[in-house]
Motif scaffolding. Structure first.
Motif, PDB file in Angstrom:
ATOM      1  N   SER A   6       1.001  -1.289   0.106  1.00  0.00           N
ATOM      2  CA  SER A   6      -0.150  -0.530  -0.261  1.00  0.00           C
ATOM      3  C   SER A   6       0.806   0.820  -0.217  1.00  0.00           C
ATOM      4  N   ILE A   7       0.500   2.102  -0.670  1.00  0.00           N
ATOM      5  CA  ILE A   7       1.191   3.757  -0.800  1.00  0.00           C
ATOM      6  C   ILE A   7      -0.032   4.100  -0.291  1.00  0.00           C
ATOM      7  N   GLU A   8       0.177   5.166   0.859  1.00  0.00           N
ATOM      8  CA  GLU A   8      -0.743   6.366   1.727  1.00  0.00           C
ATOM      9  C   GLU A   8       0.206   7.554   1.779  1.00  0.00           C
ATOM     10  N   LEU A   9      -0.340   8.745   0.885  1.00  0.00           N
ATOM     11  CA  LEU A   9       0.054   9.729   0.543  1.00  0.00           C
ATOM     12  C   LEU A   9      -0.645  10.731   1.488  1.00  0.00           C
ATOM     13  N   SER A  10       0.021  11.647   1.619  1.00  0.00           N
ATOM     14  CA  SER A  10       0.039  13.022   3.062  1.00  0.00           C
ATOM     15  C   SER A  10      -1.245  13.797   2.292  1.00  0.00           C
ATOM     16  N   PRO A  11      -2.011  14.187   3.087  1.00  0.00           N
ATOM     17  CA  PRO A  11      -3.154  14.961   1.838  1.00  0.00           C
ATOM     18  C   PRO A  11      -2.784  15.893   1.424  1.00  0.00           C
ATOM     19  N   ASP A  12      -0.964  16.464   1.499  1.00  0.00           N
ATOM     20  CA  ASP A  12      -0.795  17.729   0.371  1.00  0.00           C
ATOM     21  C   ASP A  12       0.201  17.159  -0.521  1.00  0.00           C
ATOM     22  N   ARG A  13       0.381  15.353  -0.324  1.00  0.00           N
ATOM     23  CA  ARG A  13       1.405  14.502  -1.049  1.00  0.00           C
ATOM     24  C   ARG A  13       2.136  15.072  -0.973  1.00  0.00           C
ATOM     25  N   LYS A  14       2.919  15.617   0.108  1.00  0.00           N
ATOM     26  CA  LYS A  14       4.003  15.552   0.159  1.00  0.00           C
ATOM     27  C   LYS A  14       5.388  14.809   1.334  1.00  0.00           C
ATOM     28  N   SER A  15       4.787  13.567   1.535  1.00  0.00           N
ATOM     29  CA  SER A  15       5.022  12.490   2.608  1.00  0.00           C
ATOM     30  C   SER A  15       4.165  11.597   1.626  1.00  0.00           C
ATOM     31  N   ALA A  16       4.880  10.362   2.005  1.00  0.00           N
ATOM     32  CA  ALA A  16       3.976   8.839   1.815  1.00  0.00           C
ATOM     33  C   ALA A  16       4.525   7.836   2.706  1.00  0.00           C
ATOM     34  N   THR A  17       3.052   7.440   3.218  1.00  0.00           N
ATOM     35  CA  THR A  17       3.267   5.693   4.040  1.00  0.00           C
ATOM     36  C   THR A  17       3.421   4.596   3.041  1.00  0.00           C
ATOM     37  N   VAL A  18       4.661   3.888   3.334  1.00  0.00           N
ATOM     38  CA  VAL A  18       4.657   3.044   2.052  1.00  0.00           C
ATOM     39  C   VAL A  18       5.036   1.798   3.019  1.00  0.00           C
ATOM     40  N   LEU A  75       8.039   7.997   3.453  1.00  0.00           N
ATOM     41  CA  LEU A  75       9.117   8.962   1.918  1.00  0.00           C
ATOM     42  C   LEU A  75       8.523  10.597   1.912  1.00  0.00           C
ATOM     43  N   ILE A  76       9.043  11.263   1.276  1.00  0.00           N
ATOM     44  CA  ILE A  76       9.142  12.442   1.277  1.00  0.00           C
ATOM     45  C   ILE A  76      10.394  12.953   0.107  1.00  0.00           C
ATOM     46  N   ARG A  77       9.265  13.718  -0.801  1.00  0.00           N
ATOM     47  CA  ARG A  77       9.861  14.359  -2.092  1.00  0.00           C
ATOM     48  C   ARG A  77      10.823  15.343  -1.860  1.00  0.00           C
ATOM     49  N   ARG A  78      12.462  15.892  -2.064  1.00  0.00           N
ATOM     50  CA  ARG A  78      13.304  17.150  -2.612  1.00  0.00           C
ATOM     51  C   ARG A  78      12.941  18.048  -3.689  1.00  0.00           C
ATOM     52  N   THR A  79      12.922  18.649  -4.312  1.00  0.00           N
ATOM     53  CA  THR A  79      14.210  18.923  -5.385  1.00  0.00           C
ATOM     54  C   THR A  79      14.015  17.633  -6.778  1.00  0.00           C
ATOM     55  N   GLY A  80      12.918  17.139  -6.678  1.00  0.00           N
ATOM     56  CA  GLY A  80      12.368  15.703  -7.651  1.00  0.00           C
ATOM     57  C   GLY A  80      12.802  14.399  -7.170  1.00  0.00           C
ATOM     58  N   ARG A  81      13.928  14.924  -6.600  1.00  0.00           N
ATOM     59  CA  ARG A  81      13.893  12.994  -5.652  1.00  0.00           C
ATOM     60  C   ARG A  81      13.078  12.720  -4.558  1.00  0.00           C
ATOM     61  N   VAL A  82      12.865  11.309  -4.518  1.00  0.00           N
ATOM     62  CA  VAL A  82      12.210  10.485  -2.853  1.00  0.00           C
ATOM     63  C   VAL A  82      13.472  10.084  -2.533  1.00  0.00           C
ATOM     64  N   LEU A  83      12.820  10.597  -1.349  1.00  0.00           N
ATOM     65  CA  LEU A  83      14.117   9.882  -0.138  1.00  0.00           C
ATOM     66  C   LEU A  83      13.315   9.229   0.860  1.00  0.00           C
ATOM     67  N   SER A  84      13.834   8.466   1.671  1.00  0.00           N
ATOM     68  CA  SER A  84      13.183   7.793   2.850  1.00  0.00           C
ATOM     69  C   SER A  84      14.035   8.264   4.588  1.00  0.00           C
ATOM     70  N   ARG A  85      13.150   8.369   4.743  1.00  0.00           N
ATOM     71  CA  ARG A  85      13.739   8.957   6.026  1.00  0.00           C
ATOM     72  C   ARG A  85      13.184   7.957   7.610  1.00  0.00           C
ATOM     73  N   GLY A  86      13.339   6.844   7.047  1.00  0.00           N
ATOM     74  CA  GLY A  86      13.362   5.310   7.748  1.00  0.00           C
ATOM     75  C   GLY A  86      12.615   4.667   7.653  1.00  0.00           C
ATOM     76  N   GLY A  87      11.447   4.059   8.920  1.00  0.00           N
ATOM     77  CA  GLY A  87      10.666   3.590   9.168  1.00  0.00           C
ATOM     78  C   GLY A  87      10.803   1.843  10.589  1.00  0.00           C
ATOM     79  N   GLU A  88       9.942   1.010   9.746  1.00  0.00           N
ATOM     80  CA  GLU A  88      10.214   0.284  10.558  1.00  0.00           C
ATOM     81  C   GLU A  88      10.080  -1.103   9.849  1.00  0.00           C
ATOM     82  N   SER A  89      11.152  -1.911  10.201  1.00  0.00           N
ATOM     83  CA  SER A  89      10.802  -3.309   9.938  1.00  0.00           C
ATOM     84  C   SER A  89      10.783  -4.986  10.159  1.00  0.00           C
ATOM     85  N   ARG A  90      10.282  -6.311   9.743  1.00  0.00           N
ATOM     86  CA  ARG A  90      10.185  -7.261  10.968  1.00  0.00           C
ATOM     87  C   ARG A  90      11.164  -7.943   9.664  1.00  0.00           C
TER      88      ARG A  90
END
Length: 166
Positions: free
Chosen positions: A110-122, A144-159
Motif C-alpha cells: 500500500s501507498i498512503e499519500l498525505s493530503p498535501d502529497r508531500k509525504s507517503a507511508t509505504v 517517504l518525502i520528496r525534495r527537489t524531484g528526488r524521493v527520499l526515505s526518512r526510515g521506518g520499521e521492518s520485520r
C-alpha cells in the motif's frame, strides 16, 4: 518584454521547486522503489545512501537461527551496512561464478499519500533469493518525502525473517 519573460521563467522555476518538486504520487513512489532495486542489483550502494534523509532512522526486528534481534540505525550506520552488504554480495557472486547473486523482489502492499502529497507511508514485502531459494523476507513500513524531484526515505520499521539454507 525580456524582463517579463525572465520573471515568468523564474516564477515557473520557483513554483516547481517549492511545490511540484516536493509532491509525491503513486507513480513517483513506485519509480523510486524500482530505482532502489536497480541500484542494489547493480551494486551501487552510494545511490541507495543518497535515498536516505539526514535524519533517517530504521528500526528492524530480525528473526533468525539465533533468535530475535532488534536493531535501530541512523543514516550513517545504515549506509555503512549497505556498503558492506553489497561488497559481500559482490564477492559471493564473483567466487560462485554468478550463481550466488542475490535477487530481490519488492511487492508494494500500500501507498498512503498525505493530503498535501508531500509525504507517503509505504507498506511493502521484499524477498531476497539466492540460487532461486528464499534467504530473507522483510515486511516494512517506509516513510517517504520528496525534495527537489528526488524521493527520499526518512526510515521506518521492518520485520525480517532470515531463513537457513536447506
Amino acid at each position: 518584454m525580456k524582463t517579463f519573460g525572465l520573471l515568468l521563467v523564474l516564477a515557473a522555476l520557483a513554483l516547481w521547486y517549492f511545490d511540484a518538486s516536493r509532491k509525491l504520487s503513486q507513480d513517483t513512489v513506485r519509480a523510486a522503489y524500482d530505482e532502489h532495486i536497480e541500484a542494489f542489483h547493480k551494486g551501487q550502494p552510494e545511490l541507495l545512501c543518497l535515498r536516505m534523509t539526514p535524519d533517517y532512522r530504521i528500526v528492524d526486528v530480525t528473526v533468525g537461527q539465533d533468535g530475535t534481534v532488534r536493531s535501530e540505525m541512523g543514516r550513517d550506520e545504515a549506509c555503512r551496512k549497505t556498503h558492506e552488504a553489497i561488497a559481500i554480495f559482490g564477492r559471493l557472486g564473483a567466487l560462485s561464478g554468478g550463481s550466488l547473486v542475490p535477487e530481490i523482489d519488492v511487492e508494494i502492499q500500500s501507498i498512503e499519500l498525505s493530503p498535501d502529497r508531500k509525504s507517503a507511508t509505504v507498506q511493502s514485502v521484499s524477498t531476497m533469493r539466492m540460487a532461486g531459494r528464499p534467504v530473507m523476507r522483510t515486511r516494512a513500513i517506509d516513510h517517504l518525502i520528496r525534495r527537489t524531484g528526488r524521493v527520499l526515505s526518512r526510515g521506518g520499521e521492518s520485520r525480517t525473517w532470515a531463513y537457513l539454507p536447506q
